[in-house]
Design an enzyme around this catalytic site. Structure first.
Site, PDB file in Angstrom:
ATOM      1  NE  ARG A  14     -38.274 -46.071  -4.970  1.00  0.00           N
ATOM      2  CZ  ARG A  14     -37.487 -47.111  -4.694  1.00  0.00           C
ATOM      3  NH1 ARG A  14     -36.697 -47.594  -5.638  1.00  0.00           N
ATOM      4  NH2 ARG A  14     -37.489 -47.655  -3.494  1.00  0.00           N
ATOM      5  NE  ARG A  25     -34.731 -47.585 -14.523  1.00  0.00           N
ATOM      6  CZ  ARG A  25     -33.806 -47.626 -13.562  1.00  0.00           C
ATOM      7  NH1 ARG A  25     -33.933 -46.877 -12.496  1.00  0.00           N
ATOM      8  NH2 ARG A  25     -32.750 -48.419 -13.679  1.00  0.00           N
ATOM      9  NE  ARG A  41     -36.934 -53.382 -10.861  1.00  0.00           N
ATOM     10  CZ  ARG A  41     -35.766 -52.780 -11.018  1.00  0.00           C
ATOM     11  NH1 ARG A  41     -34.661 -53.374 -10.605  1.00  0.00           N
ATOM     12  NH2 ARG A  41     -35.699 -51.586 -11.577  1.00  0.00           N
TER      13      ARG A  41
END
Length: 430
Positions: free
Chosen positions: A262, A277, A391
Site C-alpha cells: 500500500r 504502518r 501488527r
C-alpha cells in the site's frame, strides 16, 4: 456497483443512503445519464427498424425495375446505417460514463450500521481480556531490548526507503510463526481452504473488488501495468469473477498468507515510528463467497475466527462496528478488531471484517444458480483480516515484554518455535 434498476425505482432511498455516509445526492445525475443512454438506445433501435424496412423495399424496387425508387431507397438505407452507427456509438459512450459514475459511488450502509462522522463515532460491541498491569513503563515494540537489534529500519530505508523494515533472526522467526499459526488454525479448525494466489493482478481484478477506479493512488502499479495487491482479498474474491456457481457449492471460504502493498497515500506523518504502518507487509486474509441470505451470519462467523486468534495469543482486544463515516468505500458493514498495545497505551486496529453485499459481485459479474432453478442471482462477498501479521507481531511483543528487555511468547506458538517461548534481551530464542 449499484443496481441501476434500484435507483430508478427509489432514487430517494439511494440519496438517503449516500447522505448517511456524508456524501452528496447522486440520483438525479445518475438517472439523467441513464435516461440519455436509454433514449439513444431506443432511437438507434427505431432507426435500425427503418433501415431494415428500407432494405427489404430495395429488393422489391429492383425487381419492378423502378430505378428511381431503387436509388432513393438505397440512399435511405445508407443514411439510416450511418445514423444507427452514430446513435449506437453515442449510447455506448453514455453507457461507459454511467458505469464509471456508478463505480465511483460508495456502497450503501446496512441498516444497523451506526451513523457518524469518523472513528470517534464507532460503537464498541465486544471486549476481551484485561490489559496487563505493568510494574514498569512498557515500551513500544521497536524499543524493547530483545527486539531492537532484529527490527532494522535503517537497513529497510537503505534498501527501499521510508516505511520499510528488515526483520532478522528470532524476530523474523516469530513473525513467520504467527503467520503459520493463523493459517493452520483457519485451515484445520475454521474450514477455510488455503490458497497461494498471485500478488500481481490485472486491472479487472482491482476494479472487480472496488479498488479501481477511485483508489488507484493507494496502490502500486508496475511499469507493465500489473498491480501489486493491497491485500489478497483482491485475487481471492476475483477468483469467482464471471462465474455462475451452484447454490450447493456456497459458501466458498478461502484464506491466504501473502505480501501486501500500500502506498499509504494521504498518511504522511501517521505512525512513522515502528512497523505499524508500512508500504510492504504480510497479512493472512479470509474471503467468503456466500448466498445472500447467509452473508450476515457469515460475517459474524468470520469475526469470531479473527477474535479467537487473539484470544489464543492472549492479546486483549476490543471489537467495534464502524460508523457510516468511517467505513471503507466498498463495505456495507465493517467490524474492526483493535488489539491492546501497551507501548502506545491504546487499542489499534489489527483486523477489519467486512461484508460488501452484492456490491463487488455486480462489478465482476459473479452469480449463482438458485436451488430449484430460476434466474442466476449475484453472490455476496465478504473479506476480513485473520490477522495482519506485522501488527500481530507488535501486539505479541508489547504485551509479552518484561522489565529486563526480554519477551515472553504465547504458548500456542511453541510448535512453530521449537518449544522456545522466551525472546531474551539479547534477541535470542530460548
Amino acid at each position: 456497483m449499484h443496481d441501476i434498476r434500484a435507483i430508478r425505482d427509489n432514487p430517494d432511498a439511494f440519496d438517503a443512503a449516500l447522505a448517511r455516509r456524508g456524501d452528496a445526492p447522486m440520483a438525479a445525475q445518475v438517472l439523467a445519464l441513464d435516461a440519455a443512454r436509454r433514449e439513444r438506445i431506443a432511437a438507434s433501435e427505431a432507426a435500425q427498424a427503418e433501415q431494415n424496412k428500407a432494405s427489404k423495399a430495395v429488393g422489391a424496387a429492383k425487381a419492378k425495375g423502378d430505378d428511381a425508387e431503387f436509388e432513393r431507397l438505397r440512399t435511405l438505407v445508407s443514411e439510416k446505417k450511418a445514423e444507427v452507427a452514430a446513435m449506437q456509438a453515442e449510447a455506448k459512450d453514455l453507457d461507459a460514463k454511467l458505469i464509471d459514475m456508478l463505480a465511483r459511488i460508495a456502497n450503501a450502509p446496512a441498516e444497523n450500521v451506526p451513523d457518524g462522522a469518523d472513528e470517534n463515532d464507532n460503537v464498541e460491541v465486544n471486549r476481551w481480556g484485561t490489559p496487563r498491569d505493568f510494574e514498569f513503563s512498557p515500551k513500544e515494540h521497536f524499543e524493547i531490548a530483545g527486539v531492537a537489534s532484529a527490527m532494522d529500519f535503517e537497513m529497510g530505508a537503505k534498501i527501499s526507503g521510508s516505511r520499510f523494515v528488515v526483520l532478522k533472526g528470532a524476530v523474523a522467526r516469530i513473525h513467520r510463526a504467527l503467520a503459520q499459526f493463523m493459517i493452520d488454525t483457519h485451515v484445520d479448525e475454521n474450514g477455510l481452504v488455503e490458497v497461494n494466489p498471485p500478488v500481481l493482478v490485472r486491472d479487472e481484478a482491482m476494479y472487480g473488488t472496488d479498488k479501481l477506479p477511485k483508489f488507484g493512488e493507494d496502490s502500486y502499479q508496475t511499469t507493465n501495468d500489473w498491480w501489486l495487491v493491497p491485500t489478497s482479498e483482491v485475487p481471492l474474491t476475483y477468483s469467482v469473477a464471471g462465474e455462475i456457481l451452484d447454490a450447493a457449492d456456497l459458501p466458498i471460504r478461502l484464506t491466504a498468507h501473502t505480501l501486501c502493498f500500500r502506498s499509504e497515500a494521504g498518511s504522511a506523518g501517521k505512525d512513522t515510528s515502528g512497523m505499524l504502518r508500512q508500504h510492504q507487509f504480510e497479512k493472512v486474509e479470509m474471503v467468503s463467497i456466500t448466498h445472500p441470505g447467509e452473508s450476515d451470519a457469515e460475517q459474524k462467523r468470520m469475526l469470531r475466527c479473527a477474535e479467537d486468534l487473539l484470544e489464543r495469543l492472549g492479546v486483549p482486544y476490543r471489537t467495534v462496528i464502524l460508523c457510516t463515516g468511517d467505513m471503507g468505500f466498498g463495505a456495507r458493514r465493517t467490524y474492526d478488531i483493535e488489539a491492546w498495545l501497551p507501548g502506545q497505551n491504546a487499542y489499534r486496529e489489527i483486523s477489519s471484517v467486512s461484508t460488501t453485499g452484492d456490491f463487488q459481485a455486480r462489478r465482476m459479474n459473479a452469480r449463482f444458480r438458485p436451488d430449484g432453478g430460476g434466474k442466476p442471482e449475484f453472490v455476496h462477498t465478504l473479506n476480513g483480516s485473520g490477522l495482519a501479521v506485522g501488527r500481530c507481531l507488535i501486539a505479541v511483543l508489547e504485551n509479552g515484554q518484561q522489565a529486563d528487555g526480554s519477551v515472553t511468547l504465547p504458548e500456542v506458538l511453541a510448535p512453530y518455535l521449537g518449544g522456545k517461548l522466551t525472546l531474551t534481551s539479547d534477541g535470542v530464542l530460548s
